[in-house]
Design a protein around this motif. Structure first.
Motif, PDB file in Angstrom:
ATOM      1  N   CYS A 320       0.850  -1.183   0.000  1.00 32.46           N
ATOM      2  CA  CYS A 320       0.000   0.000   0.000  1.00 32.46           C
ATOM      3  C   CYS A 320       0.885   1.231   0.000  1.00 32.46           C
ATOM      4  N   CYS A 323       0.051   3.411   3.556  1.00 33.48           N
ATOM      5  CA  CYS A 323       0.500   3.010   4.893  1.00 33.48           C
ATOM      6  C   CYS A 323       1.652   2.010   4.872  1.00 33.48           C
ATOM      7  N   CYS A 339      -6.267  -1.454   0.116  1.00 32.01           N
ATOM      8  CA  CYS A 339      -5.476  -1.873   1.261  1.00 32.01           C
ATOM      9  C   CYS A 339      -6.384  -2.439   2.344  1.00 32.01           C
ATOM     10  N   CYS A 342      -5.608   0.014   5.714  1.00 33.07           N
ATOM     11  CA  CYS A 342      -6.069   1.399   5.840  1.00 33.07           C
ATOM     12  C   CYS A 342      -7.185   1.771   4.863  1.00 33.07           C
ATOM     13  N   HIS A 344      -7.015   2.288   1.685  1.00 33.64           N
ATOM     14  CA  HIS A 344      -6.570   3.077   0.534  1.00 33.64           C
ATOM     15  C   HIS A 344      -6.935   2.370  -0.769  1.00 33.64           C
TER      16      HIS A 344
HETATM   17 ZN   LIG Z   1      -2.745   0.963   3.481  1.00 35.50          ZN
END
Ligand SMILES: [Zn+2]
Length: 383
Positions: A320, A323, A339, A342, A344
């Motif tokens: 990712c 993060c 992700c 997180c 994303h």
């Molecule tokens: Zn992430």
């Protein structure tokens, strides 16, 4: 900086005959020199180097006077080629690879003569190129020669003659732009940049495959191996292949130019392309021709004072960018990245391209996630 300039040559019938004649002499010399090396090694376990063989050129010319008709440095260059092939062979043996042994050159395989230093010139009006022991050949000077000419190579390709001058030119650094870019290369798209640009893969080979099949069928219909029609049909196939590689080359130059113009630093994966070629993706990978592209990119970068960084590509597609969490599950599909840690979300290749850029410039803190939306997909033509 070395740069090659290639022009079309238009020899007369007599000159063409002479060129073929010299190519044949050089080819025979190449094969004889190769054989001599192999023989010396088998019989006496001695290795012949370039100088041993070059010292024999005088004897060869005395015994076979036709070799006096070839410029002596051209003959030396033939022996240099044998030497190079041999050294490459032993280098690969040492590296633990399984290289093929240097090959004897068949008729039609050996297609170029190199003047490594001197013996060639251009007329003042740029209409004729002079080559020692061949004469003045008409040349189409399609663009001006730049820099200091170092070598000239005459080459025969699909029934046409060319000369390639390698010149030493001054590097011309471009003004800095403050931009850096990461590239993720693939087969669906030729490349995807960290800025979210998608460069289309033109698939020239695939586009020409129909025409190629028709042309190849025409060859296999002509059973008489000696016939002129069959030779012509073979040449048509070769010409289609030549066109494909020229289109690809042009495309690579254009994409590289654009990247170099717009960025100070370009990061890409250090792909083991030759390793990948062995897989079943072989055809489409060859069609993309990344090794040629990366080669062009690095040469242009050097000339323009730009930086190209090759990075280790491992996990760039699973990590990712926001993060740093890396796991397989992040890659939802070929195109989608989400992700698991997180949340994303981004186009998977754009995410990879950003990781590639981040690895190339670890000192720069990337403010990841500052864009709320992933950039929309744009179809960008190079240039
Ligand atoms: Zn992430």
């Amino acid at each position: 900086m070395l740069k090659a300039f290639r022009y079309r040559l238009c020899p007369t019938k007599t000159q063409e005959q002479e060129l073929f004649n010299q190519l044949d002499l050089c080819r025979n010399l190449y094969n004889a020199a190769l054989q001599e090396r192999i023989g010396a090694y088998k019989k006496a376990r001695v290795t012949r180097n370039y100088y041993d063989q070059a010292n024999m050129l005088g004897e060869i010319k005395a015994a076979l006077p036709e070799y006096k008709g070839v410029y002596s440095q051209v003959l030396q260059d033939v022996l240099k080629r044998v030497d190079k092939a041999h050294q490459a062979f032993f280098r690969r043996v040492k590296a633990g690879e399984k290289p093929g042994f240097p090959r004897y050159q068949g008729r039609g395989r050996y297609n170029s003569l190199t003047y490594p230093q001197s013996g060639f010139s251009l007329s003042d009006d740029g209409r004729t190129a002079n080559f020692s022991k061949i004469g003045n050949i008409r040349i189409r000077l399609s663009r001006p020669l730049e820099g200091k000419v170092k070598t000239a190579t005459i080459l025969h390709d699909c029934g046409e003659w060319y000369v390639s001058y390698v010149c030493e030119i001054q590097a011309e650094p471009l003004p800095p732009t403050g931009n850096s870019v990461g590239l993720d290369v693939g087969t669906t798209w030729f490349a995807i940049t960290s800025a979210g640009e998608f460069v289309e893969n033109p698939r020239y080979f695939q586009r020409a495959s129909q025409r190629l099949r028709v042309a190849q069928r025409a060859v296999s219909r002509k059973l008489n191996k000696q016939s002129k029609r069959r030779k012509k049909a073979i040449q048509r196939v070769a010409k289609i292949h030549r066109k494909i590689s020229r289109q690809r080359l042009d495309f690579h130059h254009k994409v590289a130019n654009k990247l170099i113009r717009e960025n100070d630093l370009i990061a890409h994966e250090d792909l083991n392309v030759s390793g990948m070629k062995r897989g079943n993706l072989a055809r489409s990978i060859h069609d993309v021709g990344w090794s040629q592209f990366f080669q062009i990119l690095s040469t242009k970068a050097e000339c323009a004072g730009r930086k190209v960084v090759r990075i280790d590509p491992r996990f760039t597609s699973q990590t990712c960018h926001r993060c740093g969490h890396a796991c397989k599950e992040n890659r939802v599909s070929q195109a989608k990245f989400k992700c698991v840690q997180c949340g994303h979300e981004q186009h998977a290749d754009v995410n990879a391209a950003r990781n590639i850029l981040a690895r190339a410039e670890p000192s720069v803190v990337h403010v990841a996630g500052c864009r709320k939306r992933s950039p929309s997909i744009q179809r960008l033509e190079p240039l």
